[in-house]
Design an enzyme around this catalytic site. Structure first.
Site, PDB file in Angstrom:
ATOM      1  N   ARG A   1      -4.536   1.111   0.176  1.00  0.00           N
ATOM      2  CA  ARG A   1      -4.482   1.512  -1.237  1.00  0.00           C
ATOM      3  C   ARG A   1      -5.631   0.820  -1.944  1.00  0.00           C
ATOM      4  NH1 ARG A   1       0.934   0.081  -4.812  1.00  0.00           N
ATOM      5  NH2 ARG A   1       0.596   1.590  -6.463  1.00  0.00           N
TER       6      ARG A   1
ATOM      7  N   THR B   1       3.913   1.242   2.088  1.00  0.00           N
ATOM      8  CA  THR B   1       4.583   1.159   3.399  1.00  0.00           C
ATOM      9  C   THR B   1       5.980   1.776   3.358  1.00  0.00           C
ATOM     10  OG1 THR B   1       3.527  -1.019   3.485  1.00  0.00           O
ATOM     11  CG2 THR B   1       5.064  -0.474   5.275  1.00  0.00           C
TER      12      THR B   1
ATOM     13  N   HIS C   1       2.128  -5.295   9.594  1.00  0.00           N
ATOM     14  CA  HIS C   1       0.999  -5.580   8.706  1.00  0.00           C
ATOM     15  C   HIS C   1      -0.095  -6.324   9.493  1.00  0.00           C
ATOM     16  CE1 HIS C   1       2.955  -4.432   4.995  1.00  0.00           C
ATOM     17  NE2 HIS C   1       3.736  -5.482   4.904  1.00  0.00           N
TER      18      HIS C   1
ATOM     19  N   SER D   1       0.815  -1.213   0.000  1.00  0.00           N
ATOM     20  CA  SER D   1       0.000   0.000   0.000  1.00  0.00           C
ATOM     21  C   SER D   1       0.851   1.268   0.000  1.00  0.00           C
ATOM     22  CB  SER D   1      -0.902   0.009   1.233  1.00  0.00           C
ATOM     23  OG  SER D   1      -0.094  -0.050   2.388  1.00  0.00           O
TER      24      SER D   1
ATOM     25  N   TRP E   1       7.289   3.958   1.438  1.00  0.00           N
ATOM     26  CA  TRP E   1       7.205   5.424   1.301  1.00  0.00           C
ATOM     27  C   TRP E   1       6.876   6.069   2.646  1.00  0.00           C
ATOM     28  CZ3 TRP E   1       2.667   8.183  -1.691  1.00  0.00           C
ATOM     29  CH2 TRP E   1       2.970   9.532  -1.844  1.00  0.00           C
TER      30      TRP E   1
HETATM   31  N1  PPS Z   1       8.570   6.717  -2.397  1.00  0.00           N
HETATM   32  C1  PPS Z   1       7.524   6.107  -2.952  1.00  0.00           C
HETATM   33  N2  PPS Z   1       6.496   6.814  -3.460  1.00  0.00           N
HETATM   34  C2  PPS Z   1       5.436   6.208  -4.029  1.00  0.00           C
HETATM   35  N3  PPS Z   1       5.304   4.859  -4.135  1.00  0.00           N
HETATM   36  C3  PPS Z   1       6.313   4.104  -3.636  1.00  0.00           C
HETATM   37  C4  PPS Z   1       7.443   4.673  -3.025  1.00  0.00           C
HETATM   38  N4  PPS Z   1       8.250   3.672  -2.626  1.00  0.00           N
HETATM   39  C5  PPS Z   1       7.665   2.526  -2.981  1.00  0.00           C
HETATM   40  N5  PPS Z   1       6.485   2.770  -3.597  1.00  0.00           N
HETATM   41  C6  PPS Z   1       5.533   1.812  -4.160  1.00  0.00           C
HETATM   42  O1  PPS Z   1       4.813   1.175  -3.093  1.00  0.00           O
HETATM   43  C7  PPS Z   1       4.554  -0.178  -3.460  1.00  0.00           C
HETATM   44  C8  PPS Z   1       5.226  -1.117  -2.472  1.00  0.00           C
HETATM   45  O2  PPS Z   1       4.371  -1.186  -1.364  1.00  0.00           O
HETATM   46  P1  PPS Z   1       4.889  -1.382   0.124  1.00  0.00           P
HETATM   47  O3  PPS Z   1       6.022  -0.458   0.359  1.00  0.00           O
HETATM   48  O4  PPS Z   1       3.692  -1.249   0.982  1.00  0.00           O
HETATM   49  O5  PPS Z   1       5.417  -2.876   0.147  1.00  0.00           O
HETATM   50  S1  PPS Z   1       5.575  -3.768   1.469  1.00  0.00           S
HETATM   51  O6  PPS Z   1       4.196  -4.064   1.948  1.00  0.00           O
HETATM   52  O7  PPS Z   1       6.358  -3.035   2.441  1.00  0.00           O
HETATM   53  O8  PPS Z   1       6.252  -5.000   0.988  1.00  0.00           O
HETATM   54  C9  PPS Z   1       5.085  -0.364  -4.866  1.00  0.00           C
HETATM   55  O9  PPS Z   1       4.000  -0.037  -5.740  1.00  0.00           O
HETATM   56  P2  PPS Z   1       3.919  -0.516  -7.245  1.00  0.00           P
HETATM   57  O10 PPS Z   1       4.923   0.277  -7.984  1.00  0.00           O
HETATM   58  O11 PPS Z   1       2.525  -0.197  -7.706  1.00  0.00           O
HETATM   59  O12 PPS Z   1       4.186  -1.990  -7.280  1.00  0.00           O
HETATM   60  C10 PPS Z   1       6.198   0.657  -4.882  1.00  0.00           C
HETATM   61  O13 PPS Z   1       6.634   1.025  -6.163  1.00  0.00           O
END
Ligand code: PPS
Length: 334
Positions: free
Chosen positions: A167, A82, A144, A80, A84
């Site tokens: 998300r 995380t 989580h 979702s 970031w």
């Molecule tokens: N800085 C930043 N800004 C915006 N989006 C970001 C960022 N960092 C990670 N991502 C996107 O977040 C998705 C990964 O989700 P999680 O970080 O929740 O993964 S986890 O649950 O911790 O494994 C994954 O989404 P998708 O690209 O749609 O697969 C990442 O690309």
């Protein structure tokens, strides 16, 4: 060691029943079981699906973790955003100790998952009882875990703060499908999208059912807005400055007039942006101690990528489930 075994010991996240304590093994063997997306199996505990290793961490955390009133928890559904929000919360909460302008800010050399550890996935995995009292106050942890499974001390504390991030289920699913395929060894092949889509819809995904996870925390945030702040990835993408300020205010460390004038909000957002974090060496070539490559946490970071992967029928099905599950709750996540 033969190559597959060597690969497995490097990628600890692939360890399953073989790494369990006797106690966990006994409990887990009594639980409902389904095929996993990366691990062979998922187990249903307190209504949600877990891999054996994370479930052992969850149970150990339930037993041993003692929340403190000053604690802050980032709770998320997998994929979702995380990574970031971990970066953002770390930057906000530690901005006195680590001013954003310094060129040796920890976020430049550490993956956000190493700076804000998951309780059940990192700290309490492998049946460890970590010394979490050694963390500086206010402690910042992530999880989580579904609400029903949180440690009692965390649920009963009226003071500690919880930020929840989710998300829309279509992007969540697509992101999860990509991520889990990356975690699989080449000889395991990739999961066919149609097959795992059905499992996701049936609630059988890591920490699923997705909708039940989200609803539990939505209700908490409605009933106790001072304890839980509910955020959506899409809102953060659309209005990052607004939501960053909300995060700081909720954590009782709002930006001062001087900080605003200095442009700190913008600077934090730039530091934690997808483009900045994903281009860092640590996030391009590193791996977490549990074996996941840090690059796997950065793919596209956009809203609506589901358009490129889901058929019209899949979209209708997911939207229908979401509308049905959230009906009457006041929550929308399409
Ligand atoms: N800085 C930043 N800004 C915006 N989006 C970001 C960022 N960092 C990670 N991502 C996107 O977040 C998705 C990964 O989700 P999680 O970080 O929740 O993964 S986890 O649950 O911790 O494994 C994954 O989404 P998708 O690209 O749609 O697969 C990442 O690309």
């Amino acid at each position: 060691m033969d190559p597959p075994k060597m690969e497995k010991s490097r990628r600890k996240y692939l360890e399953e029943e073989e790494s369990l304590s006797e106690e966990s093994e006994e409990l887990i063997s009594s639980l409902p079981r389904q095929n996993g997306w990366v691990s062979f199996h998922l187990y249903q505990y307190q209504g949600f699906w877990h891999s054996a290793r994370y479930l052992q961490g969850l149970i150990s955390c339930q037993k041993h973790f003692q929340a403190q009133d000053s604690d802050v928890f980032l709770v998320t559904t997998p994929k979702s955003g995380t990574t970031w929000l971990k970066a953002i919360m770390f930057a906000v909460m530690n901005r006195k100790q680590y001013p954003i302008i310094i060129n040796n800010h920890p976020l430049l050399t550490h993956n956000p998952h190493d700076l804000v550890p998951f309780l059940e996935i990192k700290l309490y995995a492998y049946n460890q009882i970590p010394d979490v009292t050694a963390f500086p106050s206010p402690r910042l942890f992530s999880t989580h875990m579904p609400y029903v499974s949180l440690p009692e001390s965390l649920k009963s504390s009226s003071q500690c703060k919880l930020i929840y991030l989710c998300r829309n289920p279509k992007d969540t699913f697509v992101s999860l499908w990509h991520f889990t395929n990356k975690l699989r060894l080449p000889e395991m092949g990739t999961n066919a999208i149609g097959e795992v889509f059905d499992r996701f819809c049936n609630g059988i995904s890591l920490y699923g059912p997705f909708w039940d996870h989200v609803l539990e925390y939505w209700k908490l945030s409605v009933e106790h807005p001072e304890r839980a702040l509910f955020l959506k990835f899409e809102d953060m993408k659309a209005q990052p400055h607004l939501h960053l300020r909300r995060v700081a205010e909720f954590l009782n460390c709002p930006f001062t007039a001087d900080e605003e004038e200095y442009g700190l909000v913008d600077k934090i957002l730039k530091l934690c942006s997808f483009d900045n974090l994903s281009a860092l060496k640590v996030n391009k070539t590193g791996a977490l101690s549990s074996g996941e490559e840090t690059s796997a946490f950065f793919r596209r970071g956009e809203v609506g990528d589901w358009n490129n992967y889901l058929s019209a029928e899949m979209v209708r099905k997911l939207d229908r489930i979401t509308e049905e599950k959230f009906s009457g709750s006041g929550l929308e996540l399409l």
